[in-house]
Design a protein around this motif. Structure first.
Motif: not given
Length: 397
Positions: A83, A85-86, A105, A107-108, A110, A163-166, A196
């Motif tokens: 899952d 993404d960027y 940014k 997306s990975t 948690d 899925i969280i964004e970092t 992540g």
């Protein structure tokens, strides 16, 4: 003519700026192309790219036993990045120093939740390994990378993570004279960002609190069988025996633990690397069992049957009465128990666990209440009878 003299320098400036901006735009396009290509390979689960940026060993730097790239280990990264993404937010190019920075940014999954689940599963596994090996020392954990990745594999297969964004910064450098020869600079920080922050969470010795750590210990204890409980708690006089009667009592006690043992954490105090967790332990009422047993035993010993039965039968009857009272017990008792933990820089660990847990669970039944005197007397009587028989045989000769 004067107008022409003014316009020519102005047009030259515009041309120079346009050329510079054009080159700068081309550089940004080249950098974006390199970043996009690399991260798309991660999205497409390209194993070579994964291993280029994420080292097997860096996730678990304290593991001493290396592992091959087995199917299960490879699957961990496939499950992790499925899952992924960027989004590229900005690209800055320093052409003079042949450096570039891409702000992204990511997306990975948690990874904090994953790391917490891993710590719980790993501790539970360590406690059970200690119980299987006859030790209460959870330091006897496996140093195998393979086993650690198998835990991650199970978690990623069986759990759903948000899925969280970092935020992430990728540094690049131009490795040649060609402006298109941009290459990503691989660093430990980038490696951690791409997963992540998982590496940070896995190395956090306080990720699980003392209360959460104790919860793992006590919940794992509930699942232990007779042999594991004996090994881990060391209640030798009750649980470690090959005698059939004693073994039946030991099994009955473990069933009482499974049926009645529970706990509630009422408070905690942390001072630096030491912690105390206050609990209320609920377990079978050993005093009620012994009281009922003693009452029935006294009634039996005062009866004519006890005299007629002889020493061995009285001994066996004692075990029979104790076993019956254990099996029929429904009474429970709740008592306050303090547990002490220490953080060794890796995680919180329970200290003197066998003594504190064992006495808290088994109470007054921590030792065998049935006296061995009857058995010794019976053995003495048998020996006396054999000696008498030998003397009779001698006289007949």
């Amino acid at each position: 003519m004067k107008m022409a003299k003014v316009l020519i320098p102005f047009l030259l400036i515009i041309f120079a700026v346009s050329v510079f901006m054009g080159c700068s735009h081309l550089d940004k396009t080249d950098v974006e192309g390199v970043v996009t290509n690399e991260l798309n390979l991660l999205k497409n689960l390209d194993s070579d790219t994964v291993h280029k940026y994420v080292s097997y060993e860096d996730l678990f730097p304290d593991a001493t036993e290396e592992t091959g790239h087995s199917k299960d280990v490879e699957e961990v990264f496939s499950l992790f990045f499925k899952d992924f993404d960027y989004k590229i937010l900005n690209i800055d190019v320093d052409k003079d120093h042949k450096k570039a920075t891409a702000e992204l940014k990511l997306s990975t999954i948690d990874t904090e939740a994953l790391a917490r689940d891993y710590d719980i599963a790993y501790l539970k596994d360590a406690v059970l390994k200690a119980a299987d090996s006859g030790s209460s020392d959870t330091e006897e954990r496996s140093d195998s990378l393979e086993e650690r990745y198998l835990i991650l594999n199970e978690l990623l297969k069986n759990n759903e993570y948000e899925i969280i964004e970092t935020d992430c910064s990728i540094e690049l450098e131009n490795t040649g004279t060609d402006s298109e020869e941009w290459e990503v600079i691989r660093t430990h920080e980038l490696e951690n960002d791409l997963v992540g922050g998982l590496m940070t969470y896995l190395s956090d010795s306080t990720l699980l609190s003392p209360e959460e750590t104790l919860t793992v210990y006590l919940n794992t204890l509930k699942t232990m069988d007779l042999e594991q409980m004996n090994n881990y708690l060391g209640v030798e006089s009750l649980l470690n025996t090959s005698d059939e009667a004693k073994n039946s009592i030991a099994e009955a006690l473990v069933e009482q633990v499974h049926a009645n043992f529970d706990f509630k954490i009422t408070g905690s105090e942390v001072q630096s690397y030491k912690a105390t967790v206050e609990t209320e332990l609920t377990t079978f009422d050993s005093s009620a069992i012994l009281s009922a047993y003693q009452e029935e035993l006294d009634a039996y010993l005062d009866s004519p049957d006890a005299v007629i039965d002889g020493s061995q039968k009285r001994y066996d009857k004692s075990f029979e009465l104790l076993l019956k009272n254990i099996e029929n017990n429904t009474a429970t008792v709740t008592s306050p128990v303090s547990f002490h933990l220490v953080n060794d820089g890796v995680s919180w660990k329970l200290t003197d666990e066998s003594q504190s847990i064992g006495s808290g669970i088994f109470g007054t039944l921590s030792s065998n209440p049935v006296s061995g005197e009857s058995s010794d007397e019976a053995a003495g009587e048998e020996e006396y009878e054999e000696d008498s028989s030998d003397e009779t045989d001698y006289e007949e000769e």
